[in-house]
Design a protein around this motif. Structure first.
Motif, short mmCIF file in Angstrom:
data_model
loop_
_atom_site.label_atom_id
_atom_site.label_comp_id
_atom_site.label_asym_id
_atom_site.label_seq_id
_atom_site.Cartn_x
_atom_site.Cartn_y
_atom_site.Cartn_z
N ALA A 156 -67.17 39.35 102.48
CA ALA A 156 -66.24 38.55 101.87
C ALA A 156 -64.72 39.10 101.87
CB ALA A 156 -66.69 38.00 100.61
N PHE A 157 -64.72 40.32 101.97
CA PHE A 157 -63.55 41.02 101.84
C PHE A 157 -63.15 42.07 102.94
CE2 PHE A 157 -64.99 39.92 97.64
CZ PHE A 157 -63.64 39.33 97.00
N THR A 158 -61.82 42.07 103.37
CA THR A 158 -61.41 43.45 103.91
C THR A 158 -61.00 44.19 103.14
OG1 THR A 158 -59.21 42.59 103.96
CG2 THR A 158 -60.64 41.88 105.85
N GLU A 159 -60.88 45.70 103.65
CA GLU A 159 -60.32 46.75 102.57
C GLU A 159 -58.91 46.25 101.80
OE1 GLU A 159 -58.93 51.39 102.17
OE2 GLU A 159 -59.63 50.45 104.41
N GLY A 160 -57.99 45.54 102.25
CA GLY A 160 -56.84 45.20 101.67
C GLY A 160 -56.94 43.97 100.86
N SER A 161 -57.69 42.95 101.29
CA SER A 161 -58.04 41.91 100.39
C SER A 161 -58.81 42.37 99.07
CB SER A 161 -58.79 40.81 101.09
OG SER A 161 -60.02 41.07 101.57
N ILE A 166 -59.10 43.23 93.30
CA ILE A 166 -59.45 44.05 92.06
C ILE A 166 -58.16 44.36 91.35
CG2 ILE A 166 -59.99 46.68 91.43
CD1 ILE A 166 -61.39 46.90 93.89
N MET A 167 -57.14 44.63 91.59
CA MET A 167 -55.55 44.79 91.34
C MET A 167 -54.52 43.70 91.04
SD MET A 167 -56.37 47.78 90.27
CE MET A 167 -54.89 48.45 89.68
N GLY A 168 -54.89 42.73 91.85
CA GLY A 168 -53.92 41.44 91.68
C GLY A 168 -53.27 41.48 93.08
N ASP A 169 -52.66 40.06 93.10
CA ASP A 169 -51.94 39.80 94.53
C ASP A 169 -50.60 40.82 94.67
OD1 ASP A 169 -53.65 37.83 94.95
OD2 ASP A 169 -52.71 36.37 94.04
N ASP A 170 -50.24 41.38 93.71
CA ASP A 170 -49.14 42.25 93.93
C ASP A 170 -49.24 43.59 94.76
OD1 ASP A 170 -47.29 40.16 92.99
OD2 ASP A 170 -47.27 40.69 90.90
N TRP A 171 -50.50 43.92 94.77
CA TRP A 171 -50.90 45.32 95.07
C TRP A 171 -50.56 45.57 96.50
CZ3 TRP A 171 -51.99 49.59 92.45
CH2 TRP A 171 -52.78 50.60 93.21
N ASP A 172 -50.04 46.65 96.88
CA ASP A 172 -49.77 46.97 98.28
C ASP A 172 -50.88 47.30 99.04
OD1 ASP A 172 -48.80 47.67 100.70
OD2 ASP A 172 -47.42 49.34 99.85
#
Length: 363
Positions: A156-161, A166-172
């Motif tokens: 359901a996720f890529t590493e980035g997503s 986990i950390m929020g949409d602002d995470w790089d």
């Protein structure tokens, strides 16, 4: 006659003693064997293996490290308003991580030596103490009281997503995720994931790509078929000759479920270092504040004399500072004028090497 009789008695004494000793061995032989069998159990006895290949496999497994298991003391780690139990309840893992189970060190490697390849129906088979054990994901879920449903492929996720989940949409997405970025609750859940859910050896300071995906499922409370993943984890670690053998407590429960007679076999409870409790939190650098009912980071003294929050007992550099070009970014060193250029380069390399060593120790 008297002398003859006396001589006869002298001859009879040792003979009678020998006879009594022999009778004692015969009389108590079975009982002694049954008692001593349990104390002098020979794991490498050929009778313990289903084939010659299994016995050869055991000889290779004999030197492998075993991760017997870990247990969470919820009363300790839920102090201070931590909601770890809520997260475990949502995944259906609370009983799994808190259950008290003995482990049988001598039988774990026999279990793995006799373990067959997984068949097309997803079934694994092994034999311990002449008792056949057959199990699949549903068996494990039943024994551990886990939900018999959920994702078997975590896609359901890529590493980035996953990092953003986990950390929020602002995470790089390009930024490395480490335990220092996590709240205490998330750090404890990451510990549980690495030691109980998918146990392994190594350093757990940084998230790998699979770690990110798994943890995104956990914090998002997405159902996972854990029995399925535990079987795959077990088979993978069995095949890799350099990795530790895992799930000592699960193997105990599988043996009990199959009716293996474990009476008298060498066993032990989990040791104190195999528990996640308040001592674990203190080793992580936290202290409990009774006035505020919270776990707080210990303070450490920096070189400048100011107090900073610390992650443990020793002064450490935060790898995120290096990543962001913060205070741990390598400084530019000026080559002294009174030495050769070659010597100046050596000084710079020495300083960089020392910084790299500190970072490796931290990670």
């Amino acid at each position: 006659m008297v002398r003859t009789k006396t001589a006869a008695k002298k001859q009879k004494g040792p003979a009678a003693t020998t006879s009594r000793r022999r009778r004692g061995q015969e009389t108590h032989g079975d009982s002694s064997d049954s008692t001593n069998n349990e104390q002098v159990f020979q794991p490498d006895n050929p009778r313990n293996f289903v084939s010659r290949n299994a016995r050869e496999a055991y000889q290779k497994l004999a030197t492998r490290h075993v991760i017997y298991g870990f247990r969470v003391v919820l009363d300790d780690i839920c102090r201070g308003g931590l909601h770890v139990k809520d997260m475990l309840d949502a995944m259906g893992w609370t009983e799994l991580v808190t259950r008290k189970v003995k482990v049988y060190p001598q039988l774990i490697k026999i279990f793995y030596a006799n373990l067959s390849a997984m068949d097309e129906d997803g079934v694994l088979r092994t034999t311990v103490l002449k008792k056949n054990i057959e199990f699949d994901a549903e068996t494990i879920n039943h024994i551990l009281h886990l939900p018999n449903s959920g994702a078997e492929e975590l896609n359901a996720f890529t590493e980035g997503s996953a990092k953003k989940a986990i950390m929020g949409d602002d995470w790089d997405e390009a930024r490395t995720l480490t335990i220092h970025n996590l709240s205490l609750e998330y750090r404890l859940m990451f510990w549980i994931y690495n030691h109980i859910i998918l146990p392994r050896q190594g350093s757990f300071g940084k998230f790998s790509a699979p770690d990110c995906v798994w943890f995104a499922y956990i914090v998002g409370q997405r159902p996972i078929n854990l029995g399925h993943h535990m079987m795959r984890h077990m088979v993978y670690f069995r095949r890799r000759t350099t990795l530790a053998l895992v799930y000592g407590t699960l193997i105990t429960l599988l043996m009990e479920n199959a009716g293996v007679d474990l009476r008298g076999m060498e066993s032990r409870d989990l040791y104190s270092h195999e528990l996640l409790n308040d001592s674990s939190l203190k080793k992580m650098g936290y202290v409990y504040n009774g006035r505020t009912n919270s776990w707080e980071m210990k303070q450490k003294r920096t070189r400048g004399g100011q107090d900073e929050e610390g992650e443990g007992f020793e002064e450490e550099e935060n790898p995120d500072d290096i990543e962001k070009g913060g205070p741990s970014q390598p400084a530019s060193y000026e080559v002294p004028q009174n030495i050769t250029t070659k010597r100046g380069i050596q000084l710079i390399l020495e300083k960089l090497t020392n910084m790299e060593r500190k970072l490796d120790e931290h990670i």
